[in-house]
Design a protein around this motif. Structure first.
Motif, PDB file in Angstrom:
ATOM      1  N   ALA A  35       0.830  -1.204   0.000  1.00  0.00           N
ATOM      2  CA  ALA A  35       0.000   0.000   0.000  1.00  0.00           C
ATOM      3  C   ALA A  35       0.866   1.257   0.000  1.00  0.00           C
ATOM      4  O   ALA A  35       0.562   2.239  -0.703  1.00  0.00           O
ATOM      5  CB  ALA A  35      -0.935  -0.006   1.214  1.00  0.00           C
ATOM      6  N   ALA A  36       1.953   1.245   0.762  1.00  0.00           N
ATOM      7  CA  ALA A  36       2.862   2.395   0.790  1.00  0.00           C
ATOM      8  C   ALA A  36       3.501   2.603  -0.585  1.00  0.00           C
ATOM      9  O   ALA A  36       3.647   3.744  -1.043  1.00  0.00           O
ATOM     10  CB  ALA A  36       3.930   2.194   1.856  1.00  0.00           C
ATOM     11  N   ARG A  37       3.873   1.509  -1.250  1.00  0.00           N
ATOM     12  CA  ARG A  37       4.445   1.611  -2.601  1.00  0.00           C
ATOM     13  C   ARG A  37       3.444   2.230  -3.570  1.00  0.00           C
ATOM     14  O   ARG A  37       3.797   3.101  -4.376  1.00  0.00           O
ATOM     15  CB  ARG A  37       4.848   0.236  -3.099  1.00  0.00           C
ATOM     16  CG  ARG A  37       6.094  -0.308  -2.437  1.00  0.00           C
ATOM     17  CD  ARG A  37       6.412  -1.722  -2.869  1.00  0.00           C
ATOM     18  NE  ARG A  37       6.267  -1.925  -4.298  1.00  0.00           N
ATOM     19  CZ  ARG A  37       6.010  -3.104  -4.854  1.00  0.00           C
ATOM     20  NH1 ARG A  37       5.863  -4.175  -4.107  1.00  0.00           N
ATOM     21  NH2 ARG A  37       5.906  -3.205  -6.152  1.00  0.00           N
ATOM     22  N   GLN A  42       1.886   7.358  -6.645  1.00  0.00           N
ATOM     23  CA  GLN A  42       0.952   8.437  -6.948  1.00  0.00           C
ATOM     24  C   GLN A  42       1.540   9.805  -6.620  1.00  0.00           C
ATOM     25  O   GLN A  42       1.085  10.808  -7.143  1.00  0.00           O
ATOM     26  CB  GLN A  42      -0.347   8.235  -6.179  1.00  0.00           C
ATOM     27  CG  GLN A  42      -1.097   7.003  -6.607  1.00  0.00           C
ATOM     28  CD  GLN A  42      -2.286   6.715  -5.722  1.00  0.00           C
ATOM     29  OE1 GLN A  42      -2.569   7.436  -4.782  1.00  0.00           O
ATOM     30  NE2 GLN A  42      -2.989   5.634  -6.010  1.00  0.00           N
ATOM     31  N   GLU A  43       2.532   9.853  -5.748  1.00  0.00           N
ATOM     32  CA  GLU A  43       3.156  11.109  -5.347  1.00  0.00           C
ATOM     33  C   GLU A  43       4.448  11.322  -6.117  1.00  0.00           C
ATOM     34  O   GLU A  43       5.531  11.282  -5.568  1.00  0.00           O
ATOM     35  CB  GLU A  43       3.464  11.102  -3.852  1.00  0.00           C
ATOM     36  CG  GLU A  43       2.267  11.196  -2.977  1.00  0.00           C
ATOM     37  CD  GLU A  43       2.647  11.431  -1.528  1.00  0.00           C
ATOM     38  OE1 GLU A  43       3.793  11.807  -1.247  1.00  0.00           O
ATOM     39  OE2 GLU A  43       1.785  11.231  -0.679  1.00  0.00           O
ATOM     40  N   ILE A  50      12.480   8.357  -2.743  1.00  0.00           N
ATOM     41  CA  ILE A  50      11.541   7.621  -1.907  1.00  0.00           C
ATOM     42  C   ILE A  50      12.305   6.606  -1.065  1.00  0.00           C
ATOM     43  O   ILE A  50      13.118   5.845  -1.584  1.00  0.00           O
ATOM     44  CB  ILE A  50      10.475   6.931  -2.758  1.00  0.00           C
ATOM     45  CG1 ILE A  50       9.654   7.983  -3.489  1.00  0.00           C
ATOM     46  CG2 ILE A  50       9.586   6.036  -1.909  1.00  0.00           C
ATOM     47  CD1 ILE A  50       8.761   7.441  -4.557  1.00  0.00           C
ATOM     48  N   VAL A  51      12.034   6.624   0.244  1.00  0.00           N
ATOM     49  CA  VAL A  51      12.684   5.713   1.175  1.00  0.00           C
ATOM     50  C   VAL A  51      11.597   5.011   1.986  1.00  0.00           C
ATOM     51  O   VAL A  51      10.711   5.665   2.539  1.00  0.00           O
ATOM     52  CB  VAL A  51      13.633   6.471   2.131  1.00  0.00           C
ATOM     53  CG1 VAL A  51      14.213   5.531   3.167  1.00  0.00           C
ATOM     54  CG2 VAL A  51      14.735   7.156   1.354  1.00  0.00           C
ATOM     55  N   SER A  69       8.822  -0.944  -9.087  1.00  0.00           N
ATOM     56  CA  SER A  69       9.203  -0.264 -10.323  1.00  0.00           C
ATOM     57  C   SER A  69       9.614   1.180 -10.070  1.00  0.00           C
ATOM     58  O   SER A  69       9.828   1.917 -11.018  1.00  0.00           O
ATOM     59  CB  SER A  69       8.017  -0.294 -11.288  1.00  0.00           C
ATOM     60  OG  SER A  69       6.911   0.378 -10.713  1.00  0.00           O
ATOM     61  N   LEU A  70       9.730   1.605  -8.813  1.00  0.00           N
ATOM     62  CA  LEU A  70      10.060   3.005  -8.543  1.00  0.00           C
ATOM     63  C   LEU A  70      11.517   3.323  -8.855  1.00  0.00           C
ATOM     64  O   LEU A  70      11.847   4.474  -9.108  1.00  0.00           O
ATOM     65  CB  LEU A  70       9.768   3.344  -7.082  1.00  0.00           C
ATOM     66  CG  LEU A  70       8.297   3.322  -6.681  1.00  0.00           C
ATOM     67  CD1 LEU A  70       8.159   3.553  -5.174  1.00  0.00           C
ATOM     68  CD2 LEU A  70       7.512   4.362  -7.432  1.00  0.00           C
ATOM     69  N   GLY A  71      12.380   2.342  -8.761  1.00  0.00           N
ATOM     70  CA  GLY A  71      13.785   2.589  -9.048  1.00  0.00           C
ATOM     71  C   GLY A  71      14.510   3.346  -7.961  1.00  0.00           C
ATOM     72  O   GLY A  71      15.579   3.872  -8.155  1.00  0.00           O
ATOM     73  N   HIS A  72      13.920   3.427  -6.785  1.00  0.00           N
ATOM     74  CA  HIS A  72      14.528   4.116  -5.654  1.00  0.00           C
ATOM     75  C   HIS A  72      14.851   3.097  -4.575  1.00  0.00           C
ATOM     76  O   HIS A  72      14.228   2.062  -4.478  1.00  0.00           O
ATOM     77  CB  HIS A  72      13.575   5.166  -5.071  1.00  0.00           C
ATOM     78  CG  HIS A  72      13.146   6.177  -6.079  1.00  0.00           C
ATOM     79  ND1 HIS A  72      13.970   7.146  -6.558  1.00  0.00           N
ATOM     80  CD2 HIS A  72      11.962   6.364  -6.705  1.00  0.00           C
ATOM     81  CE1 HIS A  72      13.306   7.904  -7.419  1.00  0.00           C
ATOM     82  NE2 HIS A  72      12.082   7.426  -7.520  1.00  0.00           N
TER      83      HIS A  72
END
Length: 73
Positions: A35-37, A42-43, A50-51, A69-72
């Motif tokens: 859910a956090a991902r 969305q942000e 993003i951590v 898929s954020l790559g962070h």
């Protein structure tokens, strides 16, 4: 600059906290992280990294690297 999502245990399961706002409760750590991902995706803010962090039994926050898929990290 970092954007932190803290996944912490709650009396009803697990929640994530972003900017002092507590999410709904999830029955497992994995669901709270998912859910956090989704919230993080969305942000979109290219200036912030993003951590994701998890609260350990001793109260310390530990970074986690979710497969996403954020790559962070």
């Amino acid at each position: 600059m970092e954007k932190c999502f803290d996944i912490i245990p709650h009396s009803t399961g697990w929640v994530y906290v972003r900017d002092g706002r507590v999410s709904a409760s999830y029955p497992s750590y994995a669901l709270a992280l998912k859910a956090a991902r989704l919230h993080a995706e969305q942000e979109v803010d290219t200036l912030k990294r993003i951590v994701f962090r998890r609260q350990e039994v001793n109260g310390q926050m530990t970074r986690v690297v979710p497969n996403n898929s954020l790559g962070h990290a």
